[in-house]
Enzyme design. Structure first.
Site, PDB file in Angstrom:
ATOM      1  N   ASP A  39     -16.722  -5.567   6.526  1.00  0.00           N
ATOM      2  CA  ASP A  39     -17.266  -4.500   7.361  1.00  0.00           C
ATOM      3  C   ASP A  39     -16.866  -3.162   6.742  1.00  0.00           C
ATOM      4  OD1 ASP A  39     -14.600  -4.007   8.106  1.00  0.00           O
ATOM      5  OD2 ASP A  39     -14.802  -5.091   9.998  1.00  0.00           O
ATOM      6  N   SER A  40     -17.221  -2.080   7.402  1.00  0.00           N
ATOM      7  CA  SER A  40     -16.966  -0.762   6.822  1.00  0.00           C
ATOM      8  C   SER A  40     -15.469  -0.483   6.671  1.00  0.00           C
ATOM      9  CB  SER A  40     -17.646   0.337   7.637  1.00  0.00           C
ATOM     10  OG  SER A  40     -17.220   0.283   8.983  1.00  0.00           O
TER      11      SER A  40
END
Length: 75
Positions: free
Chosen positions: A34-35
């Site tokens: 994910d980010s």
């Protein structure tokens, strides 16, 4: 050499097996990063190679190869 260090960073950050990581592996799609994971990987690469990766550049990274090529061009 750079590929192996970057693979080690990804393994450490994401808890994946080294065998899951190839030069064409997509961080988000293949490894489900994910980010936040991406930011942690970038920070670890910056620390490892004593470089600074601007946010604009970091947003362009999709594959392990993108990271390797970027680091190779800067060290």
């Amino acid at each position: 050499m750079i590929l192996e260090k970057i693979k080690a960073i990804i393994v450490d950050q994401l808890g994946v097996k080294p065998s899951e990581i190839e030069i064409e592996t997509n961080l988000m799609k293949d490894l489900e990063a994910d980010s936040l994971d991406a930011v942690e990987i970038i920070l670890a690469i910056e620390d490892e190679y004593s470089i600074e990766i601007p946010d604009d550049d970091a947003e362009q990274f999709q594959t392990v190869g993108d990271l390797v090529n970027y680091v190779e061009a800067r060290i």
